[in-house]
Design a protein around this motif. Structure first.
Motif, PDB file in Angstrom:
ATOM      1  N   UNK A  59       0.834  -1.207   0.000  1.00 54.81           N
ATOM      2  CA  UNK A  59       0.000   0.000   0.000  1.00 54.81           C
ATOM      3  C   UNK A  59       0.869   1.258   0.000  1.00 54.81           C
ATOM      4  N   UNK A  60       1.910   1.250   0.802  1.00 52.90           N
ATOM      5  CA  UNK A  60       2.827   2.390   0.867  1.00 52.90           C
ATOM      6  C   UNK A  60       3.458   2.638  -0.497  1.00 52.90           C
ATOM      7  N   UNK A  91      -4.169   2.953 -10.186  1.00 53.74           N
ATOM      8  CA  UNK A  91      -3.549   2.973  -8.851  1.00 53.74           C
ATOM      9  C   UNK A  91      -4.594   3.193  -7.768  1.00 53.74           C
ATOM     10  N   UNK A  92      -5.526   4.117  -8.027  1.00 56.02           N
ATOM     11  CA  UNK A  92      -6.580   4.389  -7.039  1.00 56.02           C
ATOM     12  C   UNK A  92      -7.440   3.158  -6.783  1.00 56.02           C
ATOM     13  N   UNK A  93      -7.734   2.390  -7.841  1.00 57.30           N
ATOM     14  CA  UNK A  93      -8.504   1.144  -7.673  1.00 57.30           C
ATOM     15  C   UNK A  93      -7.732   0.168  -6.781  1.00 57.30           C
ATOM     16  N   UNK A  94      -6.427   0.010  -7.089  1.00 60.18           N
ATOM     17  CA  UNK A  94      -5.597  -0.912  -6.308  1.00 60.18           C
ATOM     18  C   UNK A  94      -5.474  -0.455  -4.860  1.00 60.18           C
ATOM     19  N   UNK A  98      -6.787  -2.537  -1.678  1.00 57.07           N
ATOM     20  CA  UNK A  98      -5.804  -2.935  -0.661  1.00 57.07           C
ATOM     21  C   UNK A  98      -6.173  -2.386   0.712  1.00 57.07           C
ATOM     22  N   UNK A  99      -6.642  -1.147   0.755  1.00 55.28           N
ATOM     23  CA  UNK A  99      -7.073  -0.567   2.040  1.00 55.28           C
ATOM     24  C   UNK A  99      -8.245  -1.347   2.627  1.00 55.28           C
ATOM     25  N   UNK A 100      -9.154  -1.749   1.765  1.00 56.20           N
ATOM     26  CA  UNK A 100     -10.307  -2.546   2.205  1.00 56.20           C
ATOM     27  C   UNK A 100      -9.841  -3.907   2.746  1.00 56.20           C
ATOM     28  N   UNK A 101      -8.926  -4.551   2.014  1.00 58.57           N
ATOM     29  CA  UNK A 101      -8.390  -5.849   2.430  1.00 58.57           C
ATOM     30  C   UNK A 101      -7.649  -5.734   3.767  1.00 58.57           C
ATOM     31  N   UNK A 102      -6.837  -4.693   3.908  1.00 62.35           N
ATOM     32  CA  UNK A 102      -6.096  -4.480   5.155  1.00 62.35           C
ATOM     33  C   UNK A 102      -7.042  -4.253   6.323  1.00 62.35           C
ATOM     34  N   UNK A 103      -8.090  -3.495   6.089  1.00 63.37           N
ATOM     35  CA  UNK A 103      -9.068  -3.230   7.144  1.00 63.37           C
ATOM     36  C   UNK A 103      -9.683  -4.537   7.648  1.00 63.37           C
ATOM     37  N   UNK A 104     -10.004  -5.429   6.719  1.00 68.42           N
ATOM     38  CA  UNK A 104     -10.559  -6.739   7.084  1.00 68.42           C
ATOM     39  C   UNK A 104      -9.542  -7.581   7.853  1.00 68.42           C
TER      40      UNK A 104
END
Length: 165
Positions: A59-60, A91-94, A98-104
């Motif tokens: 993500x970074x 990039x915004x889609x990815x 990724x932010x959604x996946x990390x949150x989960x």
């Protein structure tokens, strides 16, 4: 050869005092089988943390690439701007996914302090045996003592028991 390690014992009768009450129990030091079980527990949790760390690093990187593109787009011609805007959209889609996946993932992961405590509780449950185990465990939990702290006392009591021999 008559030293304090002879005769070799695989179990030790110990006493632990909590709030002026003595608890007698048998302690079976960590052996290969016990260590294997503890390692499995530790590795399972380590893999979860490593996965989250990898996702955070990814993500970074994506966010840095997006920021770099935002700088580049200021100084390029119209055709290159279109390419960069298309790349930014991807990039915004990815980043969003990724932010959604990390949150989960982070929602389901345990606090590291809880994992360490659970590790020492598991070690306690595997190594402390005998009639006094339940009473000792109840006393520990009633007093709100950390199993990590109890482990230090158990290791010291074991050390003293071995030295007496």
């Amino acid at each position: 050869m008559n030293n304090k390690l002879n005769p070799l014992k695989t179990k030790h009768d110990l006493t632990l005092v909590i709030d002026d009450v003595s608890y007698k129990f048998t302690y079976k030091p960590v052996n290969i089988q016990t260590q294997s079980e503890l390692d499995d527990f530790k590795n399972k949790n380590s893999l979860e943390y490593e996965k989250i760390d990898e996702k955070r690093a990814e993500l970074k990187d994506l966010k840095e690439m997006k920021a770099l593109n935002e700088e580049i787009v200021k100084d390029v011609n119209l055709i290159d701007k279109a390419k960069i805007f298309f790349e930014q959209k991807e990039l915004l889609k990815k980043i969003s996914a990724l932010e959604k996946e990390l949150k989960e993932l982070e929602k389901d992961i345990k606090n590291i302090d809880d994992v360490v405590e659970e590790y020492y509780q598991k070690q306690f449950e595997l190594c402390v045996i005998g009639d006094g185990k339940v009473a000792l465990q109840n006393a520990i939990e009633d007093a709100g003592i950390s199993y990590a702290v109890i482990n230090v006392y158990l290791q010291e009591a074991l050390k003293e028991a071995v030295e007496k021999k």
